[in-house]
Scaffold this active site. Structure first.
Site, PDB file in Angstrom:
ATOM      1  N   CYS A   1      17.050  34.139   4.668  1.00 18.34           N
ATOM      2  CA  CYS A   1      15.686  34.079   4.139  1.00 18.34           C
ATOM      3  C   CYS A   1      14.724  34.890   4.998  1.00 18.34           C
ATOM      4  O   CYS A   1      14.983  35.178   6.165  1.00 18.34           O
ATOM      5  CB  CYS A   1      15.226  32.630   4.089  1.00 18.34           C
TER       6      CYS A   1
ATOM      7  N   ARG B   1      17.704  41.345   3.734  1.00 20.15           N
ATOM      8  CA  ARG B   1      18.297  40.144   4.311  1.00 20.15           C
ATOM      9  C   ARG B   1      19.066  39.328   3.273  1.00 20.15           C
ATOM     10  O   ARG B   1      19.828  38.428   3.620  1.00 20.15           O
ATOM     11  CB  ARG B   1      17.195  39.275   4.944  1.00 20.15           C
TER      12      ARG B   1
ATOM     13  N   TRP C   1      17.291  32.531   0.274  1.00 19.65           N
ATOM     14  CA  TRP C   1      18.723  32.651  -0.001  1.00 19.65           C
ATOM     15  C   TRP C   1      19.253  31.233  -0.081  1.00 19.65           C
ATOM     16  O   TRP C   1      19.196  30.482   0.890  1.00 19.65           O
ATOM     17  CB  TRP C   1      19.399  33.432   1.121  1.00 19.65           C
TER      18      TRP C   1
ATOM     19  N   ASN D   1      12.863  29.071   7.123  1.00 24.94           N
ATOM     20  CA  ASN D   1      14.193  29.663   7.276  1.00 24.94           C
ATOM     21  C   ASN D   1      15.052  28.700   8.070  1.00 24.94           C
ATOM     22  O   ASN D   1      14.569  28.087   9.030  1.00 24.94           O
ATOM     23  CB  ASN D   1      14.133  30.994   8.038  1.00 24.94           C
ATOM     24  N   GLY D   2      16.328  28.592   7.732  1.00 22.78           N
ATOM     25  CA  GLY D   2      17.228  27.735   8.491  1.00 22.78           C
ATOM     26  C   GLY D   2      17.746  26.578   7.662  1.00 22.78           C
ATOM     27  O   GLY D   2      17.602  26.546   6.438  1.00 22.78           O
TER      28      GLY D   2
ATOM     29  N   GLU E   1      38.391  46.391   8.249  1.00 25.32           N
ATOM     30  CA  GLU E   1      36.994  46.732   7.989  1.00 25.32           C
ATOM     31  C   GLU E   1      36.850  47.487   6.666  1.00 25.32           C
ATOM     32  O   GLU E   1      35.908  47.250   5.900  1.00 25.32           O
ATOM     33  CB  GLU E   1      36.442  47.564   9.150  1.00 25.32           C
TER      34      GLU E   1
ATOM     35  N   LYS F   1      34.584  46.255   3.442  1.00 25.52           N
ATOM     36  CA  LYS F   1      33.529  47.055   2.823  1.00 25.52           C
ATOM     37  C   LYS F   1      33.724  47.135   1.307  1.00 25.52           C
ATOM     38  O   LYS F   1      32.777  47.014   0.542  1.00 25.52           O
ATOM     39  CB  LYS F   1      33.512  48.470   3.424  1.00 25.52           C
TER      40      LYS F   1
ATOM     41  N   GLU G   1      32.850  43.773  -0.241  1.00 23.09           N
ATOM     42  CA  GLU G   1      31.432  43.415  -0.159  1.00 23.09           C
ATOM     43  C   GLU G   1      30.588  44.047  -1.259  1.00 23.09           C
ATOM     44  O   GLU G   1      29.739  43.385  -1.841  1.00 23.09           O
ATOM     45  CB  GLU G   1      30.869  43.849   1.209  1.00 23.09           C
TER      46      GLU G   1
ATOM     47  N   HIS H   1      57.252  41.785   4.946  1.00 25.57           N
ATOM     48  CA  HIS H   1      57.261  40.335   5.169  1.00 25.57           C
ATOM     49  C   HIS H   1      56.421  39.585   4.137  1.00 25.57           C
ATOM     50  O   HIS H   1      55.985  38.468   4.402  1.00 25.57           O
ATOM     51  CB  HIS H   1      56.780  40.028   6.592  1.00 25.57           C
TER      52      HIS H   1
ATOM     53  N   LYS I   1      22.107  39.714   4.942  1.00 26.80           N
ATOM     54  CA  LYS I   1      22.274  40.597   6.092  1.00 26.80           C
ATOM     55  C   LYS I   1      22.356  39.817   7.393  1.00 26.80           C
ATOM     56  O   LYS I   1      23.296  39.959   8.158  1.00 26.80           O
ATOM     57  CB  LYS I   1      21.112  41.596   6.156  1.00 26.80           C
TER      58      LYS I   1
END
Length: 615
Positions: A2, A27, A73, A100-101, A488, A492, A495, A511, A610
Site C-alpha cells: 500500500c 507498489r 493492496w 499500511n501494514g 530468476e 520473471k 510474474e 530425475h 513491489k
C-alpha cells in the site's frame, strides 16, 4: 504494498495527493481513496486506478488544504470500495485514517470496540485503528494524544496518517515496522510512504523511526517518541536531501518502466561499481569503516532474502564458496524466521533487499541477531531504508528507483555488489592473488559495456517471444552458478506473462522433470562456455530426444549448433565469473516481450506488489 500520501499546505493539496498516488502505483494496489478536511470530511474511493480517482475528484470539484490519500493492496477483506481507505470514525469529531501494514490483534480490539457501540462497515483491520483513535479521542480530546494511546495497543506493523474534520490545521502520523517519511516544503508539509511521491513538492525528507508519532502543520512539525500509550519526549530526526529526481520516476521514451529499467542496467551497474572503476584494489571500506575487522572474524556467511534477492544470494553462494573458500548458506527469509537454526556468532548475516523494507527480511535479520549472530551486512538500493539502519555494515547498489514490480536492475546490481563482497573476503583470507584481483577489476570495468552488448540481442528475443506467448508452460535449465539465473528467468516469465514456468538444474531432468517435456513445452537453456558446457549438452540431447523445443542462450564461442528444434541466440562475449549477470539480460527481455505480446500489465502484474512490507 500500500501507499500513503498526506499534505497540509497553503494551496490546494488535491493535485499533490493525486500525483503522489500515481508515483506510488508501482507498489501494487487494487483500490485508491482520498479524504480532504475542509471544515467537513470529503471522502472519495474507487476500485479502479488512480486515474479513475482523479476523474472522480475533478467531477466533484474536490479541493482543500489538508488531506490524506491511499492506494490499497488487499490483505484483510476483498478488493472493494467498502474496504478501500481512508476509513472514517466518529460523529462529533469525525476522523479519517489511512494505514499500511497489518494489525495482528485487530480481532480482539474489534470485539471490544463493538461492545462499546462502534459499528464496522468494512472487513479490514484498518477500520479498527480509526474506531480506536475515535474512542480514545473522547477522553484525551487531543488527536496527537489519542494516536499515541491507540498505537500502544496495536500489535503488528503499521504506518498511519490521520486527519480530523473539525481540526484541519494538523495531520497526525505514526510509524512502526512500515516505512513513513515527512516532506518539508516551502508551501506546506507532507507525509508519504515513499520519497518518490513527494519529489514533485520537496526534496527535504525526514525519515521517521520506530515508535515515532508526528504532528504536521502548514508551517512546522514536531516528532514525539510515544512510549506505553503516553506522549513521550519530543525528538529530533535529521533532515536529509533526497537524491531522487522527477525524471528518475518518469517513463521518458519507454513504453513501460520494466523496459526502461532493463535498458538502464549498464548505467546502474557502472554506478554500483563506481568506487572500484579507477581503483587499483578492492577495499573492505566499501562496506563500512568496521568492515575489515568484522570480515577478518568471519568464518561463514548466512544470506537472508526473498524472491529475486534470494536468487542473487544463491549465485553468491557459488562465488563465496568457490572464490573465497567460505561456507555459505542461503535462506528464504520468511522460512528462516520460523526455524530453529544453529547460530555461529562469527557467521556474517547478509540481508539483501531492493527496498530495504521487506518485512520478512527485516524480521529474519532480527531473529538471527537474537540467536547470537554477532554481525550483519545490508545490500540494498535505498539509503534511508530500515534494513540499512538495522545492520552493522552496508553496501548501496545505486540502481536508482525501480518502479516495475518485476525486479531487473536491482538484481544485476545486487550481483555486482555480491561479487565485490566475494573478492573482498577472498583477499582477506589470502584466497585471491594480486593478479586475480587485477583481472577481476578489469572484468568489472568491462561489465557495463558487456551488458550494453547483451541488450543488442533484443530483436532476436522479440522473434522468440512470438513463439512463446501462446504457450501455457515453460521449462528453464541451468547448471552450476547459472542454475539460480534459470530460477530468476522462470520467475520473471511467471510474474508478468502469467505463463507457468519452472526452473531446474539441468542434471535433474532425468530425475523427474523430463516427464513434462513434449513439443508443447518450450525449454529455455542457459549455455555459457564454461566447465559444465559438455554436461549441459547431454542434458539438452535428452530434451530433443523427447521432442522438446530448445531455446538456448549461448556464448559466442559455445560449440552448440542450431538445428531443427534447437534455436540459439549468442551473446557477444563471455564474462567468466561475471557470466550470470550477462545471462540475466536475455531472460529479462524474453519475459518482457512475451508479456507484451500477451497484453498483460507489464509494470503492475496482478496479485503482486513491489515493496512487500507485510508478512
Amino acid at each position: 504494498m500500500c501507499g500513503i500520501v498526506g499534505a497540509i499546505a497553503k494551496n490546494d493539496v488535491v493535485p499533490v495527493l493525486l500525483e503522489g498516488l500515481s508515483k506510488l502505483e508501482y507498489r501494487g494496489y487494487d483500490s485508491a481513496g482520498i479524504a480532504i478536511a475542509n471544515g467537513k470530511l470529503h471522502r472519495l474511493r474507487t476500485t479502479g486506478r488512480v486515474s479513475e480517482l482523479s476523474k472522480l475528484a475533478h467531477l466533484q470539484k474536490t479541493h482543500g488544504f489538508t488531506g490524506i490519500a491511499h492506494t490499497r493492496w488487499a490483505t484483510h477483506g476483498a478488493p472493494s470500495e467498502r474496504n478501500a481507505h481512508p476509513h472514517l470514525s466518529g460523529d462529533e469529531r469525525k476522523i479519517a485514517v489511512v494505514h499500511n501494514g497489518i494489525i495482528e490483534n485487530h480481532e480482539a480490539i474489534r470485539k471490544r470496540l463493538e461492545s462499546e457501540g462502534f459499528k464496522f462497515s468494512s472487513d479490514t483491520d484498518t477500520e479498527v485503528i480509526a474506531h480506536l483513535i475515535s474512542f480514545n479521542l473522547k477522553t484525551t480530546h487531543d488527536l496527537l494524544e489519542s494516536v499515541c494511546s491507540s498505537v500502544a495497543e496495536l500489535q503488528g506493523a503499521y504506518a498511519i496518517a490521520v486527519v480530523e474534520e473539525t481540526r484541519p490545521d494538523h495531520i497526525v502520523v505514526a510509524r512502526n515496522g512500515a516505512p513513513l517519511l515527512l516532506g518539508l516544503g516551502t508551501e506546506g508539509n507532507y507525509v508519504a510512504s515513499d520519497a518518490s511521491a513527494l519529489v514533485q513538492v520537496t526534496r527535504n525528507m525526514v525519515y521517521l523511526e520506530e515508535g515515532d508519532v508526528a504532528e504536521l502543520h502548514q508551517d512546522g512539525y514536531r516528532i514525539l517518541s510515544c512510549v506505553k500509550g503516553k506522549k513521550g519526549k519530543e525528538v529530533t530526526r535529521p533532515v536529509q536531501e533526497s537524491t531522487l529526481t522527477r525524471d528518475a520516476v518518469e517513463l521518458g521514451p519507454y513504453a513501460h518502466f520494466m523496459q526502461k529499467e532493463i535498458f538502464e542496467q549498464p548505467v546502474a551497474v557502472a554506478n554500483t561499481l563506481e568506487m572500484v572503476s579507477n581503483a587499483q584494489s578492492i577495499s573492505p571500506q566499501l562496506f563500512g569503516s568496521k568492515a575489515e575487522k568484522i570480515f577478518r572474524q568471519t568464518n561463514g556467511i548466512l544470506i537472508l532474502a526473498c524472491g529475486t534477492s534470494y536468487h542473487a544470494g544463491l549465485v553468491a553462494k557459488y562465488w563465496l564458496e568457490t572464490i573465497a573458500g567460505l561456507q555459505c548458506s542461503v535462506e528464504i527469509a520468511s522460512e528462516y524466521r520460523y526455524r530453529d537454526p544453529i547460530a555461529d556468532k562469527n557467521t556474517l548475516v547478509v540481508g539483501i533487499s531492493q527496498s530495504g523494507e521487506t518485512a520478512d527480511t527485516l524480521a529474519a535479520i532480527s531473529y538471527a541477531k537474537s540467536l547470537g549472530h554477532q554481525y550483519s551486512l545490508a545490500i540494498c538500493n535505498v539509503p534511508e531504508s530500515a534494513l540499512i539502519r538495522q545492520t552493522d555494515l552496508r553496501f548501496l547498489t545505486r540502481a536508482g528507483p525501480e518502479i516495475g514490480v518485476a525486479s531487473t536492475k536491482a538484481f544485476t546490481t545486487q550481483l555486482a555488489a555480491l561479487m565485490l563482497l566475494t573478492v573482498t573476503l577472498a583477499k582477506l583470507r589470502n584466497k585471491f592473488s594480486h593478479e586475480c584481483e587485477q583481472k577481476m577489476l578489469m572484468a568489472m570495468r568491462r561489465l557495463p559495456t558487456a551488458i550494453q552488448l547483451a541488450l543488442q540481442i533484443e530483436p532476436q528475443v522479440v522473434q522468440w517471444a512470438a513463439n512463446f506467448f501462446q504457450k501455457r508452460h515453460a521449462l528453464f535449465l541451468g547448471r552450476g552458478v547459472h542454475y539460480p539465473i534459470a530460477l530468476e528467468g522462470a520467475l520473471k516469465l511467471k510474474e508478468i506473462s502469467y505463463i507457468h514456468a519452472e526452473a531446474y538444474a539441468a542434471g535433474e531432468l532425468k530425475h523427474g522433470p523430463l516427464a513434462l517435456v513434449d513439443k508443447e513445452m518450450p525449454v529455455i537453456a542457459i549455455a555459457p562456455n564454461d566447465a559444465l558446457l559438455e554436461k549441459l549438452k547431454s542434458n539438452l540431447q535428452e530434451v530433443r530426444a523427447r521432442g522438446g523445443e530448445l531455446y538456448v542462450f549461448a556464448d559466442a564461442d559455445s560449440q552448440i549448433q542450431e538445428s531443427e528444434g534447437v534455436h540459439i541466440i549468442r551473446l557477444a562475449e563471455y564474462a567468466d565469473m561475471l557470466s550470470p549477470i550477462l545471462h540475466t539480460i536475455p531472460l529479462q527481455l524474453l519475459a518482457y516481450h512475451v508479456a507484451l505480446q500477451k497484453g498483460t500489465d507489464v509494470d503492475k502484474p496482478r496479485n503482486l506488489a513491489k515493496a512487500v512490507t507485510v508478512e
